[in-house]
Design an enzyme around this catalytic site. Structure first.
Site, PDB file in Angstrom:
ATOM      1  N   GLU A   1      -1.810 -69.467 -70.577  1.00 25.97           N
ATOM      2  CA  GLU A   1      -2.750 -69.137 -71.644  1.00 25.97           C
ATOM      3  C   GLU A   1      -2.474 -70.122 -72.778  1.00 25.97           C
ATOM      4  OE1 GLU A   1      -2.545 -65.162 -73.270  1.00 25.97           O
ATOM      5  OE2 GLU A   1      -4.199 -65.604 -74.640  1.00 25.97           O
TER       6      GLU A   1
ATOM      7  N   ARG B   1      11.068 -63.804 -63.380  1.00 24.01           N
ATOM      8  CA  ARG B   1      10.931 -64.823 -64.419  1.00 24.01           C
ATOM      9  C   ARG B   1      12.308 -65.353 -64.797  1.00 24.01           C
ATOM     10  NH1 ARG B   1       7.412 -62.947 -67.857  1.00 24.01           N
ATOM     11  NH2 ARG B   1       7.863 -64.357 -69.553  1.00 24.01           N
TER      12      ARG B   1
ATOM     13  N   LYS C   1       6.429 -66.622 -75.994  1.00 26.44           N
ATOM     14  CA  LYS C   1       5.652 -67.507 -76.869  1.00 26.44           C
ATOM     15  C   LYS C   1       5.411 -66.870 -78.227  1.00 26.44           C
ATOM     16  CE  LYS C   1       2.605 -68.394 -73.623  1.00 26.44           C
ATOM     17  NZ  LYS C   1       1.378 -68.818 -72.941  1.00 26.44           N
TER      18      LYS C   1
END
Ligand code: ATP
Ligand code: MG
Length: 553
Positions: free
Chosen positions: A37, A262, A272
């Site tokens: 994104e 992850r 982020k």
């Protein structure tokens, strides 16, 4: 049938699935995607996903798309799109297709209309809070919305009016109609479209309704013919809904979702949202601050794409979450630079030394190896004269036992030069030692084969007259502890010593060093010429990593 055998990348469960699918003929060509994104810069966690997706497809002659998952207009920006492209390229990967989810908005809309026509979606006017409350819990089923059984015609008309801009943000949503008592909460009529009157970085003001991630992502994958849609474990519970969307929206291609753990790193924030907070609150010098775990920060710090790729491969791909020691990343950059970096001398905290028996206006050139472990790198000439700089910590007036560096009466070896002996020192008014007086022994020249006597200490130095002033930026982790608790303010846990700036000197020959040139400074570590602060008259070096590591892979 030809059996494909894994060769280049380490084996992992996703790779085994790919091999199986190719061998069984379930897929004829692997297609993966990296779907960021564009709401921030890429970080080292993304590198794990990039390496996995690109190398997996590459190994089996497949394709990998870079796709911007830009379905949330409020947080996204073209600055991020550009930085992400640059970072993926810098890491060494070439995408086959470059796509934007926002270019599929029309198709996503049409697929939602299919759902409505099939009686599988409805427009709801409950508030977000009401929807959340009526969703039930893990132990209690949800309750139906009063709008759940409206007619297809009514829903088509309302969805059309949503698109036309008749409703304000939050006034209406489109929900999938599945099962309000499903044990999987993601099946309890999830919202798939919402009203957002906001300018979109790609589609401008064309839309005021936007699809939700869980609905949009499977459609994006299917449109691009992605075969293996790899994501992190948090999405495991979404997989049934992913398959539902593909099936009920009647997508011709059927991608499959696979989840892996992850990357988490010790002393590192990787969300982020948090990284953006550090940037916005000016706790760091932008997204590319060398302390940031962003790809651009690691690049500015001096990490190489090779080291990051090796790290991403070696940490492996698993299905259970764990935290990797950040020292492992250091290990791979040391390994990468060991044979490549010029080994030179730099003084971080200078102390002047006058060699009282060296002729006053004389300068000689001494031979120095460029990399003792890589003879192919050759050698260079370094100037030596009556005044040099050494490290302040290499002299002690009253040394403890086993201190083998300079102190009154002691002799040491100057790397690549002579033995020198300390005879005297000068202090300033505050009592700080500011100058040493030493004598050198011409017989002890480096490379002369001198065996007359031995000294225990070897220290580094630079010639004072020709030395080039340099700024050294030394780093420690930005975060003091691991802070997994989402509610605790990680900003309170910032390490006050994460950046230390000192002014020193480097060898004369380094005057021409260019941004991103990498060096090993004897006894200090690996350094990168900083591209942001270095100017034509000031060299700035970022510490990439120190020399010593207790970590062995
Ligand atoms: P963040 O939580 O840092 O904002 P994200 O998952 O929201 O990350 P995206 O832009 O959606 O960021 O991520 C793009 C891809 O990178 C996704 O496929 C995601 O699974 C993967 N990814 C993100 N963070 C990590 C990580 N720490 N380790 C491995 N893969 C990651
Ligand atoms: Mg995400």
């Amino acid at each position: 049938m030809e059996t494909k055998t894994p060769t280049s990348t380490p084996s992992n469960f996703i790779k085994n699935i790919v091999i199986e699918d190719l061998n069984s003929g379930k897929v004829s060509q692997v297609v993966t995607r990296f779907p960021p994104e564009p709401n921030g810069y890429l970080h080292i966690g993304h590198a794990k996903s990039i390496v996995l997706n690109f190398e997996l497809a590459d190994e089996f002659k497949g394709l990998t798309n870079l796709r911007f998952d830009d379905t949330n207009p409020v947080k996204e920006d073209t600055e991020y799109v550009e930085s992400i492209k640059a970072d993926v390229e810098w890491l060494g990967f070439k995408w086959d297709g470059l796509f934007f989810a926002s270019n599929y908005f029309e198709e996503m809309y049409n697929r939602a209309v299919i759902l409505i026509r099939k009686g599988l979606a409805y427009v709801d006017d409950q508030t977000a809070d009401q929807i959340r409350e009526s969703r039930g819990t893990l132990t209690a089923p949800g309750t139906n919305s009063p709008h759940r059984d409206c007619s297809v015609e009514e829903n088509l008309s309302l969805f059309d009016r949503m698109r036309a801009g008749e409703f304000k943000d939050g006034e209406r949503v489109l929900r999938a109609k599945i099962d309000m008592s499903s044990p999987n909460i993601n099946f309890r009529d999830p919202v798939i479209y919402r009203v957002v009157h906001a300018h979109h970085h790609n589609t401008g003001d064309a839309w005021c309704i936007y699809p939700m991630y869980a609905y949009a992502h499977p459609i994006e994958d299917a449109i691009e013919g992605v075969t293996h849609s790899i994501c992190t474990l948090e999405f495991e519970d979404q997989r049934p809904f992913y398959d539902w969307v593909i099936r009920e929206c009647e997508m011709p291609n059927v991608p499959r979702q696979y989840e892996f753990a992850r990357l988490n790193l010790t002393n590192t924030v990787m969300s982020k949202r948090k990284l953006k907070q550090l940037v916005d609150e000016k706790a760091v010098d932008g997204w590319d601050d060398p302390r940031m775990p962003t790809i651009s920060g690691l690049r500015r710090r001096g990490f190489t794409p090779e080291a990051i790729r090796t790290f991403a491969r070696e940490i492996g791909v698993a299905r259970s979450n764990s935290t990797v020691d950040a020292k492992m990343l250091d290990h791979f950059i040391r390994e990468d630079l060991k044979l490549k970096a010029l080994r030179t001398m730099g003084i971080l905290n200078p102390l002047k030394v006058v060699i009282t028996n060296y002729p006053e206006d004389s300068v000689e050139m001494l031979d120095a190896e460029n990399n003792s472990e890589n003879p192919e790198m050759g050698s260079r000439q370094i100037p030596f004269s009556r005044e040099i700089y050494i490290e302040q910590e290499d002299f002690m007036e009253n040394p403890p036992n086993k201190y083998f560096r300079l102190f009154p009466g002691n002799e040491v070896r100057l790397k690549n030069a002579y033995f020198i002996k300390c005879n005297d020192f000068v202090k300033d008014d505050s009592g700080k030692v500011i100058e040493l007086h030493c004598t050198y022994d011409v017989e002890t020249k480096s490379g002369s084969g001198f065996t007359g006597r031995k000294v225990k200490g070897t220290i580094h130095w630079v010639d004072a007259k020709s030395a080039v002033p340099a700024e050294f930026r030394l780093y420690e982790p930005l975060i003091l502890d691991d802070q997994e608790d989402e509610n605790a303010s990680f900003l309170e846990n910032l390490n006050p010593n994460s950046l230390q700036i000192v002014q020193g000197f480097v060898e004369a020959g380094m005057k021409e060093a260019k941004p991103h040139d990498k060096f090993q400074f004897f006894r200090h570590g690996y350094f990168n010429v900083d591209p942001k602060h270095t100017t034509s008259d000031k060299l700035v070096f970022n510490l990439i990593v120190s020399l010593k590591s207790s970590f062995e892979v």
